[in-house]
Design a protein around this motif. Structure first.
Motif, short mmCIF file in Angstrom:
data_model
loop_
_atom_site.label_atom_id
_atom_site.label_comp_id
_atom_site.label_asym_id
_atom_site.label_seq_id
_atom_site.Cartn_x
_atom_site.Cartn_y
_atom_site.Cartn_z
N LEU A 20 0.84 -0.98 0.20
CA LEU A 20 -0.01 0.00 -0.03
C LEU A 20 0.81 1.30 -0.02
CD1 LEU A 20 -3.01 1.18 0.31
CD2 LEU A 20 -2.46 1.16 2.56
N LEU A 21 1.89 1.39 0.86
CA LEU A 21 2.90 2.28 0.74
C LEU A 21 3.60 2.52 -0.60
CD1 LEU A 21 4.72 4.28 2.41
CD2 LEU A 21 6.16 2.38 2.95
N GLY A 22 3.43 1.41 -1.21
CA GLY A 22 4.39 1.64 -2.63
C GLY A 22 5.84 1.12 -2.58
N ALA A 23 6.19 0.48 -1.55
CA ALA A 23 7.38 0.05 -1.19
C ALA A 23 7.44 -1.43 -1.93
CB ALA A 23 7.86 -0.25 0.29
N THR A 24 8.56 -2.15 -1.93
CA THR A 24 8.62 -3.16 -2.54
C THR A 24 8.58 -4.39 -1.52
OG1 THR A 24 10.26 -2.31 -4.13
CG2 THR A 24 9.91 -4.88 -4.26
N ALA A 25 7.43 -5.31 -1.29
CA ALA A 25 7.47 -6.45 -0.43
C ALA A 25 8.18 -7.50 -0.79
CB ALA A 25 5.91 -6.74 -0.23
N LEU A 26 9.04 -7.96 -0.07
CA LEU A 26 9.79 -9.36 -0.38
C LEU A 26 9.12 -10.66 0.60
CD1 LEU A 26 12.20 -10.37 -1.83
CD2 LEU A 26 13.75 -9.40 -0.52
N PRO A 27 8.18 -11.23 0.16
CA PRO A 27 7.62 -12.46 1.01
C PRO A 27 8.39 -13.48 1.30
CG PRO A 27 6.69 -12.18 -1.11
CD PRO A 27 7.85 -11.28 -1.13
N VAL A 28 9.47 -13.25 2.22
CA VAL A 28 10.48 -14.39 2.44
C VAL A 28 10.10 -15.57 3.47
CG1 VAL A 28 12.87 -15.08 3.01
CG2 VAL A 28 12.33 -12.48 2.38
N SER A 29 9.12 -15.08 4.25
CA SER A 29 8.58 -15.74 5.21
C SER A 29 9.38 -16.41 6.38
CB SER A 29 7.71 -17.04 4.59
OG SER A 29 6.48 -17.70 5.54
N THR A 30 9.08 -17.51 7.23
CA THR A 30 10.15 -17.76 8.20
C THR A 30 11.07 -18.83 7.58
OG1 THR A 30 8.48 -19.22 9.17
CG2 THR A 30 8.81 -16.99 10.28
N GLY A 31 12.05 -19.13 8.68
CA GLY A 31 12.84 -20.46 8.27
C GLY A 31 13.88 -20.57 7.37
N ASN A 32 14.66 -21.27 7.04
CA ASN A 32 15.84 -21.54 6.29
C ASN A 32 16.86 -20.10 6.39
OD1 ASN A 32 17.61 -22.17 4.27
ND2 ASN A 32 15.84 -22.45 2.89
N THR A 33 17.26 -20.01 7.47
CA THR A 33 18.08 -18.70 8.05
C THR A 33 19.16 -18.39 6.95
OG1 THR A 33 17.28 -19.28 10.19
CG2 THR A 33 18.77 -17.45 9.85
N LYS A 34 19.90 -19.37 6.57
CA LYS A 34 21.13 -18.98 5.72
C LYS A 34 20.62 -18.37 4.58
CE LYS A 34 24.55 -21.88 7.63
NZ LYS A 34 25.23 -23.14 7.74
#
Ligand code: DLL
Length: 436
Positions: A155-169
């Motif tokens: 909504l802000l117009g930023a870029t969302a990066l939906p990485v979600s949780t896990g796989n920390t490396k």
């Protein structure tokens, strides 16, 4: 301190108290009418109190309305408190209930828009803008964390990066390769990412990351300093709960002297948990929200069980929105483990369903900055076996049942019959070794 008084919606965030009062009063009248006309359980409760929608004229009358509690949602599971039909719902989320049943929440398109406005305000409060890549490592799914920040970022117009949780490396690699500007996750996961970065020999200064938006669980000022050091960022607090919307009900500005509540949409009160009487600013009590802007689930005076206090004094950032303190505990026994809400009663139900006795102990700890949960289960004489294979298979069954009910992994420790303490008064079945 660097001046950074940017707002997403100054007309609301910096409105005069008179304007806010007017907007809140209008919205409250609409909300009470919606409850009376479309939510049978609330109509019944208002009738019992001799209240009619016309009796509520301004936001000051809110104290005359009945409270709502989590069990009201459970009693009408799944959709009984929705004020709109399915044709008007565009989204459903859910969070843990006190028993096996989840607390289900619904949204109209307007609700999603308003919730996203709250999340966008939080991102801007943390110094975010259209230019930024917002790395979202809250869980996506029925939990509101991932989708809440995601829609706010878009909504802000930023870029969302939906990485979600896990796989920390992989998280670390994405932070490096995509040059994420702001990260959103639970504070404990932020610490874990920071440690992984260090273990991988990567210098946090080399990342472009400059801020983090952390919430969904209690965290201390010490934890804030630790995260800021490990990730070389400024760490901001964000608060919310599914019943009210999700993340973005309240969030910090750059001054970080409390979280500004988006009170044009989510009206807060603090009440004495035992009497329900409203408490003045500066006194700790139970936080109560009325979803004055909501259509699908227009909860009135919802008791959050979170303990905090309010401050209506004007913030130097220019926002007039009331500030809530960091929640300092809960009035119930809900644990938040890796951002997932867990009630001891849920664990008890799982054990009972598996035919075990309800003699158990839950040990919560934090190892390498990640929450851990061990469930110690006392076996009955009949269940106890001398063969390792039998015991391993029982452990596996308990772990799988907990995973499928709570969506969380737990270490299971089986104990000999009669080895756990018995209680004469209230049972203490949780040992939380984490320091907040
Ligand atoms: O945790 C929503 C959320 C997602 C908030 C992402 C912030 C970031 P629930 O799963 O319904 O919703 O859990 C709500 O979590 O009543 C508090 O006890 C606790 N909580 C949430 N934010 C904070 C915070 C999401 N910043 C419950 N500090 C609430 C302390 C928090 N506790």
């Amino acid at each position: 301190m660097e001046k950074q008084a940017m707002y997403y919606e100054p007309a609301y965030e910096c409105a005069s108290r008179d304007v806010l009062h007017y907007m809140q009063s209008q919205a409250l009248r609409r909300l009470v009418k919606a409850n009376y006309e479309h939510v049978p359980s609330m109509r019944r409760r208002m009738d019992e109190m001799g209240l009619e929608p016309g009796d509520i004229k301004s936001i000051d009358d809110i104290v005359n309305l009945p409270f709502t509690v989590k069990n009201d949602l459970r009693d009408t599971y799944p959709f009984g408190m929705f004020a709109v039909g399915k044709e008007d719902l565009v989204r459903i989320h859910a969070s843990s209930g006190t028993t096996g049943k989840q607390t289900v929440v619904g949204y109209t398109a307007g609700d999603i828009h308003n919730w996203s406005r709250g999340a966008a305000r939080a991102i801007v409060g943390a110094g975010g803008s259209k230019e930024d890549l917002i790395h979202i490592s809250y869980g996506y799914g029925l939990f509101t964390g991932g989708m809440g920040l995601h829609y706010g970022a878009e909504l802000l117009g930023a870029t969302a990066l939906p990485v979600s949780t896990g796989n920390t490396k992989r998280q670390v690699q994405i932070l490096q390769d995509y040059s994420s500007d702001i990260i959103c996750c639970t504070p404990s996961y932020a610490l874990h990412i920071g440690e992984t970065l260090r273990d991988m020999g990567i210098d946090a200064h080399e990342l472009k990351l400059r801020a983090g938006i952390f919430g969904a669980e209690p965290w201390s000022e010490e934890m804030r300093k630790e995260i800021e050091k490990l990730l070389d960022i400024k760490a901001y607090d964000i608060y919310g709960l599914s019943e009210i919307a999700g993340p973005g009900v309240a969030s910090e500005c750059y001054l970080q002297q409390g979280l500004h509540v988006n009170e044009d949409m989510f009206y807060p009160e603090v009440v004495d948990p035992s009497t329900g009487q409203p408490l003045p600013d500066g006194v700790y009590g139970e936080l109560v929200f009325t979803c004055i802007g909501k259509e699908a689930l227009p909860l009135m005076r919802y008791r959050t069980r979170d303990i905090c206090m309010l401050d209506h004094s004007k913030c130097e950032c220019g926002r007039t929105l009331v500030r809530m303190s960091k929640p300092k505990g809960r009035t119930d026994d809900m644990l938040i483990i890796r951002g997932i809400n867990v009630f001891p009663s849920q664990i008890e139900s799982v054990l009972l369903e598996l035919g075990m006795d309800p003699n158990y102990m839950i040990i919560v700890d934090r190892k390498n900055n990640l929450d851990t949960m061990e469930v110690q289960v006392e076996l009955t004489d009949e269940m106890f076996s001398d063969t390792v294979r039998d015991m391993q298979s029982m452990k596996g069954r308990i772990a799988a049942a907990l995973q499928s009910t709570l969506n969380i992994s737990a270490d299971i420790k089986l104990l000999e019959p009669k080895s756990l303490p018995r209680f004469e008064g209230k049972a203490v079945r949780v040992k939380d070794n984490r320091a907040f």
